[in-house]
Design an enzyme around this catalytic site. Structure first.
Site, PDB file in Angstrom:
ATOM      1  N   ARG A 293     -34.575  -4.985  -3.578  1.00 36.56           N
ATOM      2  CA  ARG A 293     -35.756  -4.541  -4.325  1.00 36.56           C
ATOM      3  C   ARG A 293     -36.488  -3.432  -3.551  1.00 36.56           C
ATOM      4  O   ARG A 293     -37.178  -2.602  -4.129  1.00 36.56           O
ATOM      5  CB  ARG A 293     -36.687  -5.726  -4.628  1.00 36.56           C
ATOM      6  CG  ARG A 293     -37.865  -5.394  -5.512  1.00 36.56           C
ATOM      7  CD  ARG A 293     -38.422  -6.608  -6.258  1.00 36.56           C
ATOM      8  NE  ARG A 293     -38.484  -7.810  -5.448  1.00 36.56           N
ATOM      9  CZ  ARG A 293     -39.379  -8.059  -4.481  1.00 36.56           C
ATOM     10  NH1 ARG A 293     -40.296  -7.161  -4.183  1.00 36.56           N
ATOM     11  NH2 ARG A 293     -39.346  -9.187  -3.807  1.00 36.56           N
TER      12      ARG A 293
ATOM     13  N   TYR B 229     -42.095  11.104 -25.573  1.00 37.27           N
ATOM     14  CA  TYR B 229     -41.180  10.007 -25.880  1.00 37.27           C
ATOM     15  C   TYR B 229     -42.014   8.806 -26.364  1.00 37.27           C
ATOM     16  O   TYR B 229     -43.085   8.522 -25.811  1.00 37.27           O
ATOM     17  CB  TYR B 229     -40.412   9.656 -24.599  1.00 37.27           C
ATOM     18  CG  TYR B 229     -39.512   8.473 -24.730  1.00 37.27           C
ATOM     19  CD1 TYR B 229     -38.335   8.547 -25.468  1.00 37.27           C
ATOM     20  CD2 TYR B 229     -39.833   7.264 -24.124  1.00 37.27           C
ATOM     21  CE1 TYR B 229     -37.502   7.451 -25.593  1.00 37.27           C
ATOM     22  CE2 TYR B 229     -38.994   6.165 -24.239  1.00 37.27           C
ATOM     23  CZ  TYR B 229     -37.832   6.265 -24.979  1.00 37.27           C
ATOM     24  OH  TYR B 229     -37.019   5.179 -25.103  1.00 37.27           O
TER      25      TYR B 229
HETATM   26  C1  LIG Z   1     -35.193   7.682 -23.056  1.00 37.57           C
HETATM   27  C2  LIG Z   1     -36.350   8.398 -22.516  1.00 37.57           C
HETATM   28  C3  LIG Z   1     -37.278   7.738 -21.695  1.00 37.57           C
HETATM   29  C4  LIG Z   1     -37.163   6.272 -21.367  1.00 37.57           C
HETATM   30  O1  LIG Z   1     -36.027   6.026 -20.591  1.00 37.57           O
HETATM   31  P1  LIG Z   1     -35.283   4.601 -20.544  1.00 37.57           P
HETATM   32  O2  LIG Z   1     -34.196   4.824 -19.551  1.00 37.57           O
HETATM   33  O3  LIG Z   1     -34.802   4.318 -21.938  1.00 37.57           O
HETATM   34  O4  LIG Z   1     -36.302   3.613 -20.115  1.00 37.57           O
HETATM   35  C5  LIG Z   1     -38.338   8.478 -21.196  1.00 37.57           C
HETATM   36  N1  LIG Z   1     -38.491   9.775 -21.483  1.00 37.57           N
HETATM   37  C6  LIG Z   1     -37.623  10.449 -22.264  1.00 37.57           C
HETATM   38  C7  LIG Z   1     -37.851  11.888 -22.543  1.00 37.57           C
HETATM   39  C8  LIG Z   1     -36.515   9.779 -22.818  1.00 37.57           C
HETATM   40  O5  LIG Z   1     -35.663  10.442 -23.595  1.00 37.57           O
END
Ligand SMILES: *Cc1c(COP(=O)(O)O)cnc(C)c1O
Length: 392
Positions: free
Chosen positions: A63, A116
């Site tokens: 961790r 996002y």
């Molecule tokens: C998919 C995505 C995230 C989140 O990532 P995860 O690996 O799914 O947690 C954040 N920002 C952008 C621009 C993304 O495309």
């Protein structure tokens, strides 16, 4: 290994760095090494005490750190031109680690409204519960970020470029010039081969490496890069947050970096070709990709980006009905919610990635029921275009 085996990193192109990244020092192995162990024997108690508080302990407890995860972090830091990087269990793990690791009750965040979906929900839904205020601005309007800053209270300025799902770009010169708050850019869609926000003076760059960086839809991974002091500060919260990257995913992340350049180049070229085919189609209102001259910020994209990824979006004139019909009519392209992998994926943001938003919030971001996001994969461009035209 003799020093003559080690070319000067500063002389190498990013594509070359990506191929070498995370190769174990002093060993003959070309491929990175998988360290699955969660714990390591300590020499002495005093050594253990020091390792427990070291931000860079590779062999203590997973961790805190892990040699394979650490190799991925070094590879990404090298590509970003950063002093250090910290990997997380996902992109959202990394973003939550930045926001909750750096902000306290009473602090203020300026964020762009083009984000996002998960980041939007964290900022709009979770932050207020912790007494952290967030102001959303249109990141494409010059001066919008700096005008929303409250001196003494704004802790973070959070941007995404190219932004989900309409591929809006942020002027990194402007963001990097902000002094005071910590500036953060989510550059997932660009990857470090597309743009290096730290070169513009931005403090932290974050990626969902789940997407193009790992690139094969088989790893869930996030990573943040920046100055050593800032990454060390994030580490203190990260070990308690517990969203540490799996060594298996970090290994897949390193494998993905090795082929990132040719994948990104092909996917970007495919996206432009698909975009041109769609631009002249009567069922399509608009098409967005930073590599198309029709993108409102095309010149900015040419100036600040080395290459653009394979994600494009378009809007169907028939609205919600046309959008849902299209997603079920494609045969080669598959309906699934991710991007940057080998398979071409279609998503319908209004019902998936941005489903948590109200219709006002959606239209404020330019998303309609007819908006479709396409992540171009590595299939032959002619097959992708044929499938899309057939579905339309
Ligand atoms: C998919 C995505 C995230 C989140 O990532 P995860 O690996 O799914 O947690 C954040 N920002 C952008 C621009 C993304 O495309």
């Amino acid at each position: 290994m003799s020093t003559s085996d080690n070319p000067n990193l500063a002389d190498l192109q990013p594509e070359t760095l990506a191929v070498r990244g995370g190769r174990p020092d002093g060993q003959l192995s070309m491929a990175p090494v998988l360290w699955a162990s969660t714990t390591y024997e300590m020499g002495t108690l005093e050594e253990g005490r020091q390792l427990a508080h070291s931000t860079q302990a590779k062999k203590f407890y997973s961790r805190h750190g892990n040699p394979t995860v650490n190799a991925f972090e070094s590879a990404v830091a090298e590509l970003e031109g950063a002093q250090a990087a910290r990997a997380y269990a996902s992109g959202m793990g990394a973003i939550a680690g930045i926001v909750l690791g750096l902000c306290s009750k009473g602090d203020h965040i300026v964020a762009q409204k083009q984000l996002y979906g998960g980041t939007m929900q964290l900022l709009a839904g979770v932050c207020p519960r912790f007494g952290i205020d967030v102001t959303f601005v249109d990141g494409t309007v010059p001066g919008a970020f700096s005008q929303a800053i409250i001196p003494g209270r704004t802790m973070l300025v959070f941007a995404e470029t190219p932004a989900n799902p309409l591929l809006d770009l942020i002027d990194l010169d402007e963001l990097g010039a902000i002094a005071g708050p910590i500036t953060v850019v989510d550059a997932t869609l660009a990857t470090p081969l597309g743009v290096r926000p730290l070169d513009y003076g931005v403090n932290l760059v974050v990626h969902s490496a789940t997407k193009a960086m790992a690139g094969h839809n088989d790893a869930t991974l996030g990573v943040v890069s920046g100055e050593r002091d800032l990454i060390d500060a994030l580490w203190g919260f990260a070990v308690l947050q517990g969203a540490c990257a799996s060594p298996f995913d970090a290994l897949n992340g390193l494998r993905g970096l090795r082929t990132l350049a040719p994948r990104l180049r092909q996917q970007g070229a495919t996206a432009v070709a698909v975009g041109r085919a769609l631009e002249s189609h009567p069922a399509v209102n608009w098409v967005r990709h930073p590599g198309l001259e029709s993108h409102p910020q095309f010149a900015l994209g040419q100036r600040q980006y080395r290459m653009h990824g394979g994600v494009l979006s378009f809007d169907l004139a028939g609205g919600l009905e046309a959008g849902s019909k299209f997603v079920s009519a494609v045969q080669l392209c598959r309906p699934a919610t991710s991007l940057g992998g080998p398979e071409t994926l279609v998503t319908h943001p209004a019902s998936t990635t941005h489903a948590g938003m109200t219709s006002e919030e959606l239209s404020d971001c330019g998303i309609t029921g007819g908006t479709v996001r396409l992540s171009c994969g590595l299939e032959h461009v002619d097959d992708i275009i044929a499938d899309i035209l057939r579905a339309l």
